[in-house]
Design a protein around this motif. Structure first.
Motif, mmCIF file in Angstrom:
data_model
loop_
_atom_site.group_PDB
_atom_site.id
_atom_site.type_symbol
_atom_site.label_atom_id
_atom_site.label_comp_id
_atom_site.label_asym_id
_atom_site.label_seq_id
_atom_site.Cartn_x
_atom_site.Cartn_y
_atom_site.Cartn_z
ATOM 1 N N GLY A 260 0.796 -1.219 0.000
ATOM 2 C CA GLY A 260 0.000 0.000 0.000
ATOM 3 C C GLY A 260 0.826 1.265 0.000
ATOM 4 N N GLY A 261 2.132 1.132 0.172
ATOM 5 C CA GLY A 261 3.038 2.275 0.136
ATOM 6 C C GLY A 261 4.074 2.088 -0.957
ATOM 7 N N THR A 262 5.144 2.861 -0.863
ATOM 8 C CA THR A 262 6.228 2.774 -1.839
ATOM 9 C C THR A 262 7.381 1.966 -1.262
ATOM 10 O OG1 THR A 262 5.660 4.922 -2.788
ATOM 11 C CG2 THR A 262 7.869 4.092 -3.226
ATOM 12 N N GLY A 263 7.910 1.075 -2.066
ATOM 13 C CA GLY A 263 9.056 0.278 -1.656
ATOM 14 C C GLY A 263 10.061 0.175 -2.785
ATOM 15 N N TYR A 264 11.084 -0.647 -2.571
ATOM 16 C CA TYR A 264 12.146 -0.781 -3.565
ATOM 17 C C TYR A 264 12.634 -2.225 -3.615
ATOM 18 C CZ TYR A 264 12.217 4.283 -3.257
ATOM 19 O OH TYR A 264 11.841 5.602 -3.263
ATOM 20 N N VAL A 265 13.127 -2.610 -4.775
ATOM 21 C CA VAL A 265 13.785 -3.904 -4.915
ATOM 22 C C VAL A 265 15.201 -3.770 -4.371
ATOM 23 C CG1 VAL A 265 14.647 -5.638 -6.530
ATOM 24 C CG2 VAL A 265 12.409 -4.575 -6.914
ATOM 25 N N ALA A 266 15.563 -4.648 -3.432
ATOM 26 C CA ALA A 266 16.901 -4.614 -2.844
ATOM 27 C C ALA A 266 17.854 -5.571 -3.568
ATOM 28 C CB ALA A 266 16.839 -4.966 -1.357
ATOM 29 N N TRP A 267 17.367 -6.747 -3.919
ATOM 30 C CA TRP A 267 18.175 -7.758 -4.612
ATOM 31 C C TRP A 267 17.248 -8.911 -4.942
ATOM 32 C CZ3 TRP A 267 21.753 -8.043 -7.777
ATOM 33 C CH2 TRP A 267 22.609 -9.143 -7.939
ATOM 34 N N ASN A 268 17.787 -9.970 -5.522
ATOM 35 C CA ASN A 268 16.939 -11.136 -5.757
ATOM 36 C C ASN A 268 16.658 -11.838 -4.430
ATOM 37 O OD1 ASN A 268 19.950 -11.982 -6.708
ATOM 38 N ND2 ASN A 268 19.011 -13.639 -5.543
ATOM 39 N N GLY A 269 15.579 -12.602 -4.402
ATOM 40 C CA GLY A 269 15.191 -13.281 -3.177
ATOM 41 C C GLY A 269 15.758 -14.685 -3.093
ATOM 42 N N THR A 270 15.344 -15.412 -2.055
ATOM 43 C CA THR A 270 15.760 -16.803 -1.919
ATOM 44 C C THR A 270 15.093 -17.642 -3.006
ATOM 45 O OG1 THR A 270 13.950 -17.215 -0.360
ATOM 46 C CG2 THR A 270 16.075 -16.607 0.573
ATOM 47 N N GLN A 271 15.702 -18.747 -3.360
ATOM 48 C CA GLN A 271 15.203 -19.638 -4.409
ATOM 49 C C GLN A 271 14.966 -18.883 -5.718
ATOM 50 O OE1 GLN A 271 12.134 -22.451 -3.164
ATOM 51 N NE2 GLN A 271 12.662 -22.131 -1.026
ATOM 52 N N HIS A 272 15.907 -18.009 -6.041
ATOM 53 C CA HIS A 272 15.843 -17.255 -7.298
ATOM 54 C C HIS A 272 16.547 -18.064 -8.379
ATOM 55 C CE1 HIS A 272 15.807 -13.694 -9.915
ATOM 56 N NE2 HIS A 272 17.071 -13.957 -10.196
ATOM 57 N N ASN B 7 11.423 -30.365 -24.327
ATOM 58 C CA ASN B 7 10.400 -29.382 -24.671
ATOM 59 C C ASN B 7 10.481 -28.194 -23.717
ATOM 60 O OD1 ASN B 7 9.155 -31.029 -26.736
ATOM 61 N ND2 ASN B 7 8.346 -32.289 -25.071
ATOM 62 N N SER B 8 10.403 -26.989 -24.258
ATOM 63 C CA SER B 8 10.509 -25.782 -23.445
ATOM 64 C C SER B 8 9.136 -25.312 -22.983
ATOM 65 C CB SER B 8 11.195 -24.667 -24.238
ATOM 66 O OG SER B 8 11.201 -23.466 -23.497
ATOM 67 N N PHE B 9 9.064 -24.924 -21.710
ATOM 68 C CA PHE B 9 7.826 -24.385 -21.153
ATOM 69 C C PHE B 9 8.033 -22.964 -20.637
ATOM 70 C CE2 PHE B 9 7.147 -28.899 -21.197
ATOM 71 C CZ PHE B 9 5.814 -29.025 -21.544
ATOM 72 N N GLY B 10 8.976 -22.277 -21.255
ATOM 73 C CA GLY B 10 9.181 -20.869 -20.952
ATOM 74 C C GLY B 10 9.945 -20.626 -19.666
ATOM 75 N N PRO B 11 10.138 -19.364 -19.330
ATOM 76 C CA PRO B 11 10.918 -18.999 -18.150
ATOM 77 C C PRO B 11 10.208 -19.328 -16.850
ATOM 78 C CG PRO B 11 9.931 -17.060 -19.141
ATOM 79 C CD PRO B 11 9.664 -18.189 -20.076
ATOM 80 N N ALA B 12 11.006 -19.616 -15.833
ATOM 81 C CA ALA B 12 10.456 -19.952 -14.522
ATOM 82 C C ALA B 12 10.159 -18.718 -13.683
ATOM 83 C CB ALA B 12 11.432 -20.856 -13.770
ATOM 84 N N GLY B 13 10.636 -17.548 -14.135
ATOM 85 C CA GLY B 13 10.480 -16.346 -13.321
ATOM 86 C C GLY B 13 11.593 -16.270 -12.290
ATOM 87 N N ALA C 88 21.750 -21.964 -10.493
ATOM 88 C CA ALA C 88 21.107 -23.260 -10.253
ATOM 89 C C ALA C 88 21.086 -23.550 -8.762
ATOM 90 C CB ALA C 88 21.853 -24.369 -10.995
ATOM 91 N N ALA C 89 20.116 -24.352 -8.345
ATOM 92 C CA ALA C 89 20.002 -24.712 -6.932
ATOM 93 C C ALA C 89 21.156 -25.626 -6.522
ATOM 94 C CB ALA C 89 18.669 -25.406 -6.671
ATOM 95 N N LYS C 90 21.645 -25.426 -5.302
ATOM 96 C CA LYS C 90 22.696 -26.276 -4.754
ATOM 97 C C LYS C 90 22.178 -26.924 -3.478
ATOM 98 C CE LYS C 90 26.502 -23.438 -6.536
ATOM 99 N NZ LYS C 90 27.719 -22.661 -6.175
ATOM 100 N N THR C 91 22.329 -28.215 -3.384
ATOM 101 C CA THR C 91 21.841 -28.920 -2.203
ATOM 102 C C THR C 91 22.870 -28.862 -1.081
ATOM 103 O OG1 THR C 91 22.738 -31.008 -3.029
ATOM 104 C CG2 THR C 91 20.450 -30.494 -3.583
ATOM 105 N N LEU C 92 22.380 -28.888 0.143
ATOM 106 C CA LEU C 92 23.242 -28.899 1.320
ATOM 107 C C LEU C 92 23.344 -30.330 1.826
ATOM 108 C CD1 LEU C 92 24.841 -27.443 3.550
ATOM 109 C CD2 LEU C 92 22.675 -27.147 4.786
#
Length: 228
Positions: free
Chosen positions: A52-64, A75-81, A219-223
């Motif tokens: 409801g107010g103004t904010g900003y993007v700081a960086w990418n989030g987790t699981q980006h 077969n391609s199903f487009g970008p994951a976002g 890419a995701a890295k497992t622990l």
């Protein structure tokens, strides 16, 4: 969704056993992260509607992981976002757009209204924002085993048009679907943001640095835990 014979309580709500239901959380064709999946306009310092107010993007989030979705046959199903980390002034936010919630069997969470303006800078951006729910796809994931045990792969892909229809077909069975995000609220946020811009109350900002895209090969890295 849930392939096991037990009910599972997750951050996506209650998943009924034996393909009893499927949940998703995205506005689909109104999602800014699917409207700019290659992050051609979104980056550090992008001014946004936040709670409801103004904010900003700081960086990418987790699981980006903004890769291109493909099945086992290539077969391609487009970008994951992707995901974003955000910052804003809590005193500007409104109760209608910042709501505390509780998921049965899981715990407390926060429902936040977010809107990101996307300037049409070129034909590529125009092509991305023109995508409809029929053009955008999401993977179908089994939360009972594959997700928890980090088993790669999924049960296929479905379009957001299929998800929003209320039913999808998985393993030859019809499965009811339900959203955790509100499409009507997404439309309302888009309208408010448009009004702010038209009145000169909200100015678009050029990012200091664009967020990582699929070209960066994230890419995701497992622990791996020793001794297990």
């Amino acid at each position: 969704m849930n392939l096991s014979d037990k009910t599972i309580y997750t951050y996506l709500g209650m998943l009924k056993p034996d393909l009893g239901n499927a949940h998703y959380c995205s506005a689909g064709q109104l999602s800014p992260l699917l409207n700019d999946p290659y992050f051609l306009t979104i980056g550090i310092g992008t001014r946004i509607f936040l709670g409801g107010g103004t904010g900003y993007v700081a960086w990418n989030g987790t699981q980006h992981f903004p890769g291109i979705q493909e099945d086992g046959q290539g077969n391609s199903f487009g970008p994951a976002g992707g995901t974003v980390s955000l910052i804003g002034d809590l005193k500007q936010m409104k109760p209608n757009w910042l709501i505390g919630a509780s998921f049965l069997g899981y715990g407390a969470t926060l429902v936040v209204g977010i809107g990101i303006p996307i300037p049409i800078l070129n034909e590529e951006v125009m092509r991305c924002v023109s995508a409809t729910d029929h053009d955008l796809f999401a993977p179908v994931v089994d939360y009972s085993q594959a997700y928890g045990q980090r088993i790669p792969g999924n049960l296929g892909y479905v379009s957001y048009a299929e998800l929003k229809s209320g039913r999808i077909t998985v393993k030859g069975r019809e499965v009811p679907t339900a959203p955790l995000s509100s499409y009507s609220k997404a439309r309302e946020i888009a309208g408010i943001l448009k009004q702010w811009i038209e009145k000169g109350e909200f100015y678009l900002t050029e990012p200091v640095k664009l967020l990582p895209s699929f070209k960066d090969g994230i890419a995701a890295k497992t622990l791996e835990i020793k001794g297990q």
